[in-house]
Design an enzyme around this catalytic site. Structure first.
Site, short mmCIF file in Angstrom:
data_model
loop_
_atom_site.label_atom_id
_atom_site.label_comp_id
_atom_site.label_asym_id
_atom_site.label_seq_id
_atom_site.Cartn_x
_atom_site.Cartn_y
_atom_site.Cartn_z
N HIS A 288 -8.19 25.26 29.10
CA HIS A 288 -9.53 25.30 29.68
C HIS A 288 -10.57 25.38 28.57
CE1 HIS A 288 -8.78 29.53 28.95
NE2 HIS A 288 -9.99 29.88 29.33
N HIS B 39 -13.07 27.51 27.72
CA HIS B 39 -13.71 28.67 27.14
C HIS B 39 -13.49 28.60 25.63
CE1 HIS B 39 -13.80 31.23 31.07
NE2 HIS B 39 -14.95 30.63 30.85
N ASP C 41 -12.63 30.40 23.06
CA ASP C 41 -11.46 30.87 22.32
C ASP C 41 -10.26 29.95 22.51
OD1 ASP C 41 -11.67 31.84 24.95
OD2 ASP C 41 -10.36 33.54 24.58
N HIS C 42 -10.38 28.95 23.37
CA HIS C 42 -9.28 28.00 23.61
C HIS C 42 -9.57 26.59 23.13
CE1 HIS C 42 -7.01 30.91 26.14
NE2 HIS C 42 -8.24 31.43 26.20
N HIS D 177 -8.81 31.13 37.33
CA HIS D 177 -9.74 31.58 36.28
C HIS D 177 -11.13 31.11 36.71
CE1 HIS D 177 -10.17 33.33 32.36
NE2 HIS D 177 -10.62 32.25 31.77
N ASP E 113 -5.34 31.77 30.34
CA ASP E 113 -6.20 32.64 31.13
C ASP E 113 -6.06 32.44 32.65
OD1 ASP E 113 -6.83 32.83 28.53
OD2 ASP E 113 -9.00 32.84 28.79
N HIS F 282 -3.05 36.81 23.29
CA HIS F 282 -4.41 36.73 23.81
C HIS F 282 -4.93 38.12 24.16
CE1 HIS F 282 -7.65 35.57 26.69
NE2 HIS F 282 -7.71 34.47 25.99
#
Ligand SMILES: [Zn+2]
Length: 309
Positions: free
Chosen positions: A63, A65, A67-68, A141, A208, A266
């Site tokens: 996804h 976000h 941090d990914h 999520h 997530d 994570h």
């Protein structure tokens, strides 16, 4: 023997810490080298491992976000800088195509590397690989998110001493394996007589998400499960609210799904001591447990021994 292992680039959720880079993982699996969820700094983390950008065959994003995916611009530009000559496959939630387009062209660069982009359009979408099937499942999520699993089909291992006993050699071995039987002087030899089952292996990557059917579908019978455990039990209500798992929930999923080796990662930057994740997970899961650290390597466990009969 082919190599099957996970190389951990980073293990922090949301914001990196002094000890943990943003998320990022590489799976080496036979002829595939798959980069999952490269967070910020992933390109530099690669330098500390034996994986190079030119090794990468595929990039999977769960996804969009930060941090990914904030490591995508650097990684994609690096493919061109290093003159990668074969196409690199890329998968991500189709709903995030606009984010991908921006990250892909975040700044000016001389683009030579080819990306073979196949967005994930639907729950259960499958992509055929030489070494098995890559399958995406929808997770829960606040934005569209998919987890991935890699499933190797069951096969069989031919037994040289049995083949020799029937005098089967050379191309006949391949034919017997393919067709399932071989006629020799009026006598039929079947594949089952000269082989033992070889259970396929499974890798699952669950980022997530709150608990949902997709989590269990991905984890089912995984030899190696990489799963987010952002929070501890003390923050269970917050985890449910923001679409994340606790260490205990992740461990229960693993136990109920027959997972053999469990990798928790994570982690929220609010926790200083990673042993707390191990303690909470251990209450539910008694298989191999790894609390992921940056720049470590986790082997896919040896194949399951086929059940008798
Ligand atoms: Zn997220």
């Amino acid at each position: 023997m082919s190599m099957r292992e996970l190389v951990v680039l980073g293990t922090a959720s949301q914001a990196p810490t002094r000890a943990r880079n943003h998320n990022g993982y590489v799976l080496r699996w036979d002829d595939e080298v798959i980069l999952f969820d490269p967070g910020e700094g992933s390109q530099r983390q690669l330098l500390h491992t034996t994986v190079t950008a030119t090794d990468l065959t595929r990039i999977c994003i769960t996804h969009f976000h930060g941090d990914h995916c904030l490591g995508l611009p650097g990684t994609i530009q690096r493919l061109s800088l290093d003159r990668v000559s074969r196409p690199v496959a890329v998968h991500f939630p189709a709903e995030g195509a606009e984010y991908f387009a921006r990250l892909r062209h975040a700044s000016s660069f001389y683009e030579t590397a080819e990306l073979a982009v196949t967005p994930i359009e639907a729950d259960g979408q499958r992509i055929a690989l030489r070494c098995g099937t890559l399958e995406a499942r929808r997770l829960r999520h606040p934005i569209d998110t998919y987890g991935y699993r890699l499933v190797e089909p069951d096969g069989c291992r031919m037994l040289p001493e049995r083949l020799a006993a029937y005098g089967i050699e050379g191309p006949a071995v391949g034919e017997l394996q393919r067709v399932g039987h071989l006629d020799l002087d009026g006598h039929r030899v079947t594949r089952d007589e000269v082989s033992v089952p070889r259970p396929g292996q499974r890798f699952a990557f669950v980022m997530d998400t709150g608990l949902c059917d997709g989590v269990y579908a991905l984890a089912e019978q995984a030899d190696l499960l990489v799963i987010e455990s952002t929070f501890l039990e003390s923050e269970a209500a917050l985890a449910a609210e923001v679409g994340h798992l606790t260490a205990g929930q992740a461990a229960r999923v693993a136990a109920e799904s027959g997972v053999r080796r469990l990798v928790l990662t994570h982690f929220s930057q609010r926790y200083a001591d990673p042993r707390r994740f191990a303690d909470e997970a251990r209450a539910h899961f008694d298989g191999d447990l790894v609390i992921a650290e940056d720049l470590t390597t986790v082997q896919v466990p040896p194949r399951r021994v086929p059940s008798a009969g």
